[in-house]
Design an enzyme around this catalytic site. Structure first.
Site, mmCIF file in Angstrom:
data_model
loop_
_atom_site.group_PDB
_atom_site.id
_atom_site.type_symbol
_atom_site.label_atom_id
_atom_site.label_comp_id
_atom_site.label_asym_id
_atom_site.label_seq_id
_atom_site.Cartn_x
_atom_site.Cartn_y
_atom_site.Cartn_z
ATOM 1 N N CYS A 7 0.834 -1.217 0.000
ATOM 2 C CA CYS A 7 0.000 0.000 0.000
ATOM 3 C C CYS A 7 0.864 1.261 0.000
ATOM 4 O O CYS A 7 1.718 1.444 0.865
ATOM 5 C CB CYS A 7 -0.919 -0.029 1.216
ATOM 6 S SG CYS A 7 -1.793 1.519 1.487
ATOM 7 N N ASP A 33 -1.028 16.663 -0.834
ATOM 8 C CA ASP A 33 -1.350 15.866 -2.015
ATOM 9 C C ASP A 33 -0.369 16.223 -3.134
ATOM 10 O O ASP A 33 -0.081 17.396 -3.366
ATOM 11 C CB ASP A 33 -2.795 16.129 -2.464
ATOM 12 C CG ASP A 33 -3.288 15.079 -3.440
ATOM 13 O OD1 ASP A 33 -4.203 14.325 -3.079
ATOM 14 O OD2 ASP A 33 -2.733 15.009 -4.571
ATOM 15 N N THR A 98 -8.389 6.043 -6.019
ATOM 16 C CA THR A 98 -7.214 5.453 -6.678
ATOM 17 C C THR A 98 -6.255 4.819 -5.685
ATOM 18 O O THR A 98 -5.434 3.992 -6.068
ATOM 19 C CB THR A 98 -6.450 6.517 -7.494
ATOM 20 O OG1 THR A 98 -6.078 7.585 -6.617
ATOM 21 C CG2 THR A 98 -7.296 7.057 -8.636
ATOM 22 N N HIS A 103 -8.513 7.648 3.117
ATOM 23 C CA HIS A 103 -7.921 8.987 3.250
ATOM 24 C C HIS A 103 -9.001 10.036 3.067
ATOM 25 O O HIS A 103 -9.977 9.834 2.348
ATOM 26 C CB HIS A 103 -6.781 9.193 2.245
ATOM 27 C CG HIS A 103 -7.153 8.909 0.823
ATOM 28 N ND1 HIS A 103 -7.209 7.627 0.312
ATOM 29 C CD2 HIS A 103 -7.495 9.738 -0.188
ATOM 30 C CE1 HIS A 103 -7.569 7.684 -0.956
ATOM 31 N NE2 HIS A 103 -7.759 8.952 -1.282
ATOM 32 N N HIS A 105 -9.464 13.945 1.970
ATOM 33 C CA HIS A 105 -8.898 15.139 1.347
ATOM 34 C C HIS A 105 -9.388 16.349 2.133
ATOM 35 O O HIS A 105 -10.596 16.478 2.396
ATOM 36 C CB HIS A 105 -9.406 15.287 -0.084
ATOM 37 C CG HIS A 105 -9.055 14.154 -1.007
ATOM 38 N ND1 HIS A 105 -8.032 14.214 -1.918
ATOM 39 C CD2 HIS A 105 -9.606 12.922 -1.161
ATOM 40 C CE1 HIS A 105 -7.968 13.076 -2.602
ATOM 41 N NE2 HIS A 105 -8.921 12.274 -2.155
#
Ligand code: 5GP
Ligand code: ZN
Length: 117
Positions: A7, A33, A98, A103, A105
């Site tokens: 991962c 990011d 993806t 997670h 954002h």
């Protein structure tokens, strides 16, 4: 902490893959990011692997509290709470997930479009 060998975000937590840290606790890691979609765009993850928000809610509901407390701390320490921010989490194909390590954002730093804005 349970991790998945292949991962990407587990590798980021381990430091195997470099990242730009913006916030960290014993349980949560947050970083920039790599392809920002807003002036401020950060990813908040738990250090223990789950694959998406539904798995997290089912298997590790306490992680949700850890993550949202971290987001609260971070947005209060910066100007983001005052100016405004958005939290997004994608699940599976139609949402465009993806990376299959849960997670969140956190987006801000400018007027965000969509969702009625
Ligand atoms: P998703 O599309 O799964 O909701 O979000 C994955 C996010 O991870 C994307 O916004 C993408 O730009 C970001 N990302 C993918 N690979 C990397 C990486 O190696 N480093 C960082 N910092 N972000 C990444
Ligand atoms: Zn992982």
């Amino acid at each position: 902490m349970e991790q998945e060998k292949s991962c990407l975000f587990c590798k980021i937590v381990n430091g195997e893959v470099p990242s730009e840290k913006v916030f960290e606790t014993s349980k949560v890691y947050a970083f920039k990011d790599i392809y920002p979609q807003a002036v401020e765009h950060y990813l908040f993850i738990h250090k223990e692997h789950t694959k998406n928000i539904n798995s997290m809610a089912a298997q590790k509901p306490e992680h949700l509290e850890d993550i949202f407390k971290a987001i609260k701390e971070f947005t209060q320490q910066t100007y983001l709470e005052t100016s405004g921010f958005r939290v997004v989490t994608n699940v599976n194909k139609n949402a465009g997930q993806t990376v299959f390590h849960t997670h969140f954002h956190v987006l801000g730093g400018e007027q965000l479009k969509g969702f009625g804005v």
